[in-house]
Design a protein around this motif. Sequence first.
Motif: not given
Length: 576
Positions: A443-444, A431-432, A426-427, A395-397
């Motif tokens: 950017a992701l 960003v989806q 985050p659950s 989740n981007n962490v």
Amino acid sequence: MSSSSSSLLLITLLAALLHCSLLIQRTVVAKEQYHEFVVQEAAVTRLCRKHIITTVNGQFPGPALEVSEGDALIVRVINRGSYSVTVHWHGVRQMRTGWSDGPEYVTQCPIRPGQSYTYRFTVAAQEGTLWWHAHSSWLRATVHGALIIRPRAGVPYPFNAGKPPAREIPILLGEWWDMNPIDVVRTATRTGAAPNISDALTVNGQPGDLYRCSSKDTTTFQVKSGETNLLRFTNAALNTELFVSLAGHTMTVVAADASYTKPYATSVLMIAPGQTTDVLVTFDQPPARYYLAARAYASAQGVPFDNTTTTAIFDYYSSSSSSRPAIMPTLPAYNDTATATAFTTSLRGLRKAELPSSVDENLFFTVGVGLFNCSAGQNQNCGGPNNTRFAASINNVSFVLPSTLSILQAHYGGAGAAGVFSADFPSTPPVQFDYTAQNVSRALWQPVPGTKVYRLRYGAAVQVVLQGTNIFAAENHPIHLHGYDFYILGEGFGNFNAATDTGKLNLEDPPMRNTVGVPVNGWAVIRFVADNPGVWLMHCHLDVHITWGLAMAFLVEDGVGEMQSLEAPPPDLPLC
């Protein structure tokens, strides 16, 4: 008192007596085992060279522990080696004994050279094959061993018509580097580049006949014609998922990750790092020498991997067969995702799943690799693609281990938590996006570093969708959850679609495991009940990925009363 009340009282008393009798029986049958694990250096020769490696009790692989279900283990780890170390009992539920789980800086600080720590836990409601390994840096390359859990005395195996196999053979698959694995990962961490791939794969510590200077030490198992043996496979490799096959013989899978499965006959296994698989083999072929062979399943396109093959020999107990060349099996191609998928989706739980009727926590976790940008003036080595450093995240962490206190100690102490971790994992992804798109926006690609946990109420029913991403390079990720077994309800390719994929989930007989392979550019759904208080790491079992941050932790709160609460920390818990 009415006759109906008397009958009810009598039934209640009889039930209580039966319960007490069962408790007494369990207490009498269960045993306590004490072991000492001395972490120390030892000299070994592999691939024509002498090496000094870190071992337990001078053995590589380390000693196998054999217990019966319900036994208590007391293992004193004495560190006489050169590196700080912890030991993780992979797959053991550790009910209320999170202090003995072992991941460094998550449940304990590491055991420094010259110090010791005693792990205490009970192996309950689990049967089959688990394993233990170092959970510090890359020490588990040589610090690992089998944990074999048999049924209690008088309880038959639920396979082979209840007949015990003639022999039980632990088989540990691993990786070997021609340099110190700690130096391999330290170099990669310093430069930001990918670490060197291994120089060999191994079976019980030996590379086998296809490597230089290795034939005379090839692992060999003597077997007898007509016997049925139980082979207990563990993939202890650091970074390589493995296809495994035994020439000329069918393997019948009967358990995975110490949970029984419906018997499944196959010629090839796919075992990810962290996973175990128990198979029955009847040696009913003409007496000869047959290779057991393993090679990589490498799902990431364009990413280097160890493209060698390790072998062991199953030799029928016959003097006439000992001089013959061994017969080699046909292994799938390294990128044969169809075969890998056919294997994992064919496993079924032996009995109907005990699933909660509703789900309290619906979580959606993206897993994958990314890149950290290197900024001018930071004095960083940036050996990744286009002047970057490799990273990974959920989740981007991108998970960062603390250094002054373990997360569990900070949680237990209460006041110190703020400086060690935060409970805001985050659950869902922040960003989806189209997670498996051919070209994910740059950017992701950059995650955010952090030490975050997700808090769960005791007893909550938890479902997690694990969604692979195509950032940098998609691949199969073996995700391991500490402290829990979970049901694997389903898997598929592409992006998980709740509207169309939920109805395809297996709620009848899903397999129960502790490590699930999230398919390359695909998803997997797991479910468990948060009935074990403590802090429990969930991470990719490709060690290169956990090094880059592909991990998070669940913080499960205490329930009501002593039996739903984390035990107090032991007095010899190591200090940071």
